[in-house]
Motif scaffolding. Structure first.
Motif, mmCIF file in Angstrom:
data_model
loop_
_atom_site.group_PDB
_atom_site.id
_atom_site.type_symbol
_atom_site.label_atom_id
_atom_site.label_comp_id
_atom_site.label_asym_id
_atom_site.label_seq_id
_atom_site.Cartn_x
_atom_site.Cartn_y
_atom_site.Cartn_z
ATOM 1 N N TRP A 106 0.849 -1.200 0.000
ATOM 2 C CA TRP A 106 0.000 0.000 0.000
ATOM 3 C C TRP A 106 0.882 1.246 0.000
ATOM 4 O O TRP A 106 1.965 1.246 0.601
ATOM 5 C CB TRP A 106 -0.892 0.008 1.244
ATOM 6 N N GLU A 107 0.411 2.289 -0.675
ATOM 7 C CA GLU A 107 1.208 3.511 -0.779
ATOM 8 C C GLU A 107 0.345 4.735 -0.525
ATOM 9 O O GLU A 107 -0.789 4.829 -1.005
ATOM 10 C CB GLU A 107 1.855 3.606 -2.162
ATOM 11 N N VAL A 108 0.890 5.645 0.248
ATOM 12 C CA VAL A 108 0.244 6.931 0.532
ATOM 13 C C VAL A 108 1.159 8.037 0.014
ATOM 14 O O VAL A 108 2.373 8.033 0.289
ATOM 15 C CB VAL A 108 0.002 7.117 2.037
ATOM 16 N N ARG A 109 0.580 8.990 -0.720
ATOM 17 C CA ARG A 109 1.351 10.132 -1.226
ATOM 18 C C ARG A 109 0.580 11.419 -0.908
ATOM 19 O O ARG A 109 -0.641 11.464 -1.038
ATOM 20 C CB ARG A 109 1.578 10.044 -2.731
ATOM 21 N N ALA A 110 1.321 12.423 -0.512
ATOM 22 C CA ALA A 110 0.712 13.733 -0.261
ATOM 23 C C ALA A 110 1.718 14.815 -0.626
ATOM 24 O O ALA A 110 2.932 14.630 -0.465
ATOM 25 C CB ALA A 110 0.306 13.867 1.196
ATOM 26 N N GLU A 111 1.204 15.916 -1.114
ATOM 27 C CA GLU A 111 2.040 17.074 -1.422
ATOM 28 C C GLU A 111 1.327 18.310 -0.912
ATOM 29 O O GLU A 111 0.185 18.587 -1.282
ATOM 30 C CB GLU A 111 2.294 17.192 -2.925
#
Length: 388
Positions: free
Chosen positions: A377-382
């Motif tokens: 699972w991958e979480v990305r935020a900017e």
């Protein structure tokens, strides 16, 4: 007159234009032809009551009607010569004060009370017309012909309609303003509840999840209990500290400063990764300092992502945590190589991803989360950096 509608300072700020106009009319009345002092009792009484009437409009109207009739009776009994008048024997000050009170009582009181107040004002005006000595009769050289009752009545109706219309206009404005304020308060309350819900989920749930995981490990491996119990105690104390901080924030305590970050965002991220108890491979590149709101949100994103990995993933051998910044934005990536559990530990509220997305979007950022093509699972935020 005592009341709770307006404090005296607020009353002064609101009523000074009316007071100034009435004082000017009083000065002009004193300079007019005829012994104007005979009208001062009624004029001064009505002017004062008009200025303070927003505190208790209905009572002010009753007092003004009483003062008008009483001054008229006093003038008739003393045979006093009236000063220059407009409608009947009303001076310009009395007429202006009555119109102001009519508008204020319509603006602030209930319909039935304002109706009664208007009837009382009109009745007092009619009584004054028949009781007071008539300026037109006393000075026939100035006014060859006294206006009849009909023109007086027409002008009275026009002025009364003008006063009532003004009151209704401001009443509608007040209602719109109150509706807007209620909407703003409701929105602020909703935002506060959502912020509290995110803090509870991201902070307290993080520590509680750790307690549950280590307790389950102690049950599965009895000999590991002595090693796990200190970790459980530490997690429990941290959960209590977080709860006290949240309660302090709700009580608006000055001592309840928000978490983050005297040591800096990079050190805080490292501390969260170390306390997670997971095989974290950490990459942090955060030059400079960041606004507290952004630092707190980034910290919570990392913390909640690691909590979700612990709750939802089996067979995790590696968790990549990358927090970097090029000065314009902070980028967060948390990825694991585990398999998704069919039944997550401690249950699942379903609010974790929602809270993370809200945190990012409230600061103008973007958020994505989902399974990786290679597994896990991958979480990305900017989140953009803003110094405003």
């Amino acid at each position: 007159m005592e009341g709770t509608n307006l404090e005296w300072r607020a009353l002064a700020r609101r009523q000074w234009p009316l007071a100034s106009v009435l004082v000017m009319f009083l000065l002009l009345q004193a300079q007019g032809e005829g012994p104007a002092w005979s009208n001062l009792i009624g004029s001064l009484s009505l002017a004062a009551l008009a200025v303070v009437s927003p505190r208790k409009p209905f009572d002010a109207v009753l007092a003004a009607a009483t003062a008008l009739v009483a001054s008229s009776v006093l003038m008739r009994a003393a045979g006093a010569t009236p000063g220059p008048s407009l409608l009947g024997a009303l001076t310009v000050v009395e007429l202006g004060a009555m119109m102001a009170m009519a508008a204020i009582v319509v603006r602030q009181e209930k319909v039935w009370r304002s109706t009664v107040a208007l009837v009382v004002l009109v009745a007092a005006g009619v009584a004054e017309y028949y009781i007071r000595p008539n300026y037109w009769v006393r000075y026939p050289d100035h006014f060859p012909a006294e206006p009849s009752l009909l023109p007086n009545a027409v002008v009275t109706v026009i002025l009364l309609a003008l006063a009532v219309g003004t009151g209704l206009y401001f009443r509608a404005r007040d209602r719109e303003r109150a509706t807007a304020v209620r909407a703003e308060v409701a929105a602020a309350q909703h935002a506060e509840r959502m912020a509290l819900a995110r803090e509870l989920h991201d902070v307290v749930a993080h520590y509680v999840t750790g307690i549950v995981v280590h307790a389950q490990a102690a049950q599965a491996v009895p000999h590991a209990a002595q090693e796990v119990l200190p970790i459980i105690v530490t997690s429990g104390n941290e959960a209590l500290t977080a709860m006290r901080r949240l309660v302090g924030t709700l009580r608006d305590s000055e001592a309840a400063a928000p978490e983050a970050t005297e040591s800096g965002l990079a050190d805080d991220v490292r501390a969260v990764a170390e306390k997670s108890g997971q095989p974290v491979r950490l990459s942090v590149d955060l030059p400079g300092e960041f606004p507290v709101a952004l630092a707190r949100s980034v910290l919570r994103l990392v913390q909640e992502s690691l909590t979700n990995t612990r709750k939802h993933a089996d067979g995790v051998t590696r968790v990549d945590v990358e927090v970097t910044s090029d000065g314009s934005a902070v980028r967060v990536r948390v990825a694991d190589d585990g398999r998704q559990r069919t039944s997550p530990l401690t249950g699942s509220s379903g609010y974790g991803l929602v809270g993370m997305r809200e945190r990012a979007e409230l600061l103008g950022g973007t958020f994505t989360a989902g399974p990786r093509p290679t597994g896990g699972w991958e979480v990305r935020a900017e989140i953009p950096v803003s110094n405003d």
